[in-house]
Design a protein around this motif. Sequence first.
Motif, PDB file in Angstrom:
ATOM      1  N   THR A  51       0.845  -1.189   0.000  1.00 46.54           N
ATOM      2  CA  THR A  51       0.000   0.000   0.000  1.00 46.54           C
ATOM      3  C   THR A  51       0.882   1.242   0.000  1.00 46.54           C
ATOM      4  O   THR A  51       1.811   1.356   0.805  1.00 46.54           O
ATOM      5  N   ARG A  89      -2.235  10.678  -0.750  1.00 41.85           N
ATOM      6  CA  ARG A  89      -3.182   9.827  -1.469  1.00 41.85           C
ATOM      7  C   ARG A  89      -2.735   8.376  -1.281  1.00 41.85           C
ATOM      8  O   ARG A  89      -1.612   8.001  -1.643  1.00 41.85           O
ATOM      9  N   ARG A  99      -3.110   4.294  -1.828  1.00 45.73           N
ATOM     10  CA  ARG A  99      -3.599   3.295  -2.789  1.00 45.73           C
ATOM     11  C   ARG A  99      -3.100   1.915  -2.372  1.00 45.73           C
ATOM     12  O   ARG A  99      -1.914   1.744  -2.058  1.00 45.73           O
ATOM     13  N   ASP A 148     -12.978   7.174  -1.287  1.00 43.23           N
ATOM     14  CA  ASP A 148     -12.344   6.169  -2.142  1.00 43.23           C
ATOM     15  C   ASP A 148     -11.825   4.975  -1.334  1.00 43.23           C
ATOM     16  O   ASP A 148     -10.767   4.426  -1.622  1.00 43.23           O
ATOM     17  N   GLY A 204      -8.255   3.588  -2.621  1.00 44.00           N
ATOM     18  CA  GLY A 204      -7.695   4.437  -3.663  1.00 44.00           C
ATOM     19  C   GLY A 204      -7.777   3.861  -5.055  1.00 44.00           C
ATOM     20  O   GLY A 204      -6.891   4.113  -5.877  1.00 44.00           O
ATOM     21  N   SER A 205      -8.821   3.103  -5.345  1.00 42.91           N
ATOM     22  CA  SER A 205      -8.967   2.546  -6.694  1.00 42.91           C
ATOM     23  C   SER A 205      -9.247   3.634  -7.730  1.00 42.91           C
ATOM     24  O   SER A 205      -8.980   3.461  -8.916  1.00 42.91           O
ATOM     25  N   GLY A 248      -7.743   8.098  -5.430  1.00 37.10           N
ATOM     26  CA  GLY A 248      -6.851   7.900  -4.295  1.00 37.10           C
ATOM     27  C   GLY A 248      -7.515   8.372  -3.019  1.00 37.10           C
ATOM     28  O   GLY A 248      -8.099   9.466  -2.971  1.00 37.10           O
TER      29      GLY A 248
END
Length: 593
Positions: A175, A187, A189, A243, A266-267, A270
């Motif tokens: 991640t 951000r 993800r 998100d 965060g797909s 983000g």
Amino acid sequence: MFFSPRDLRFHLYEVMQAEKLTQLPYFAEHDRTSFDMVLDAAAQISETLLRPLLTVMDRDEPKLVDGQIRVHPQLGAIIRRFGDDGWINAPFTYDEGGQQLPATIMNAATFIFGAANYSSSVFPFLTTGATNLLRSFGSKELVDRFTPMMYAGRWQGTMALTEPDAGSSLSDITTSAEPTDVPGEYRIRGQKIYISAGDHDACENVVHLMLAKIKGGPAGAKGISLFAVPQKRFESGTLVGNDVQTAGIYHKMGYKGAPIAHLMVGSGAGAIGYLVGEPHQGLRYMFQMMNEARVGVGMNAVSIGTAAYYASLEYARERPQGRPISEKDPARPQVPIIRHADVRRLLLFQKAVLEGSLGLLLQCSYYADLAHAGDGEVAQNAALLLDLLTPIAKSYPSEMGCLTTSAAVQVLGGAGYTTDFPVEQFYREARIHPIHEGTTGIHGLDLLGRKVTLHGGKGVQLLVADMQKAIADAKTHPELTYLASQLGEAISHLTTVTTYLLGLAADPTVFLADATLYLEFFGIVTLAWQWLRQATIAQAALPTAQGDDQAFYQGKLMAARYFYEYELVKTLSLVHRLQSTDHVTLEMHSDWF
């Protein structure tokens, strides 16, 4: 009855003398009366709110509907009740709205909650752990932004570590975090799995305390940072999606009322995460929560085991079956199964393991209070003892809880295997604890590979000194001399085995091959120490005890005898194994299985 108030108070006030904590300035506003009020309140909530939902939460487990997990409809009110009554932030300072409640009393209360209904009890105290991380390492801005709603039970808190290819190996998490134009914002993800209470409709929002790696940071564990990642964030004064999507819900064998979620983070654009503390310090920060949680896992294991024990005890007292083995006349009435020696063995096994474990966990809580609120050498020694005992306090009750709940099922026989009685549920729920917060194998490595040598082995020296004091106290009662001598021999064996294994440390593969068995060995000896302390108090009280108290103390002495006769003797085979030069697990080839 799902726990014994008499036994809990025996541990707190007769063995540990928890009132002495009020001599510390941090706890000075408390007294025995306030402690009892906390315990009574915990029992009242448990009996009226938690226990009635025990079976229905197991039968009607959470469901993922339209991207959100739906839980039992009464859970929202229960979580907010914990918030309204001040349970979520009870250990924190008065300035934060807390009660400065000792961990010893707080953990005694969580024991009651867990015995009533483990699934419902986890929600508020997951939030306690998350808010403690925020208040310990986060900025004032983050604390002010998140904790009031979390303390109120309106927002859930979680610990989000695990990923599909990085379970206990946190250095391998993927991640990621990229800074935005706003200082402290990133951000995020990636994805997280097995997140307890990671999504549900009983709260308005979920705040994940999440591990991630800032892009460009150091490799491995040194590059891990901690972020607060809310499921929803404020934008122009309104909560909007952040998100963080729920990709799935795992269907568990036990403690089904509390969901564990698979999160996609965060797909899209983000997820916004807020850095907690300094960059690349996330693993160090998270270990605070994990160490607290490890004592909590041990307590949860004892809670579930205790509920199973009392269910099987009640059944054994009421269920007629057969006659005394010396009685051959079929015309004679059947007797309750508790009259049969093997059923008493099954019950004594549960009592000895669970009440010994409860004593250990409350002892660790007491050390935590001294380490936090004490000063000087007292605080330092308490911290060393807590550090040493944490892997034992987590793992021994967890592993043995699987066996004690199995014994509860066995007491009920065929009835125990049915859903008509609660022990089959307790049996299923117990199995998570050897896995939660680090598997038993990991804690074996931690104990032998790190804890016994930490600070030059001072923690072990302090523990042995406490054990020797317990031996000396017990020997003032002639009836306990033989138990005291057995513990002395076990300590000697433990010292010999530890010295032998440390001599193998140059080859870590050999040194740590049986670390889990060493953890088991150490755990048994530690429980024997706890039982000698309990037996000493019981023996001293017995001459003047009357009625129910006399029976209570006699039961304590019998359980202590059982532990030494049936459990402590197991260390003899462990001594042999741990000093053996036959390394079969290392020499076995993968393709020979």
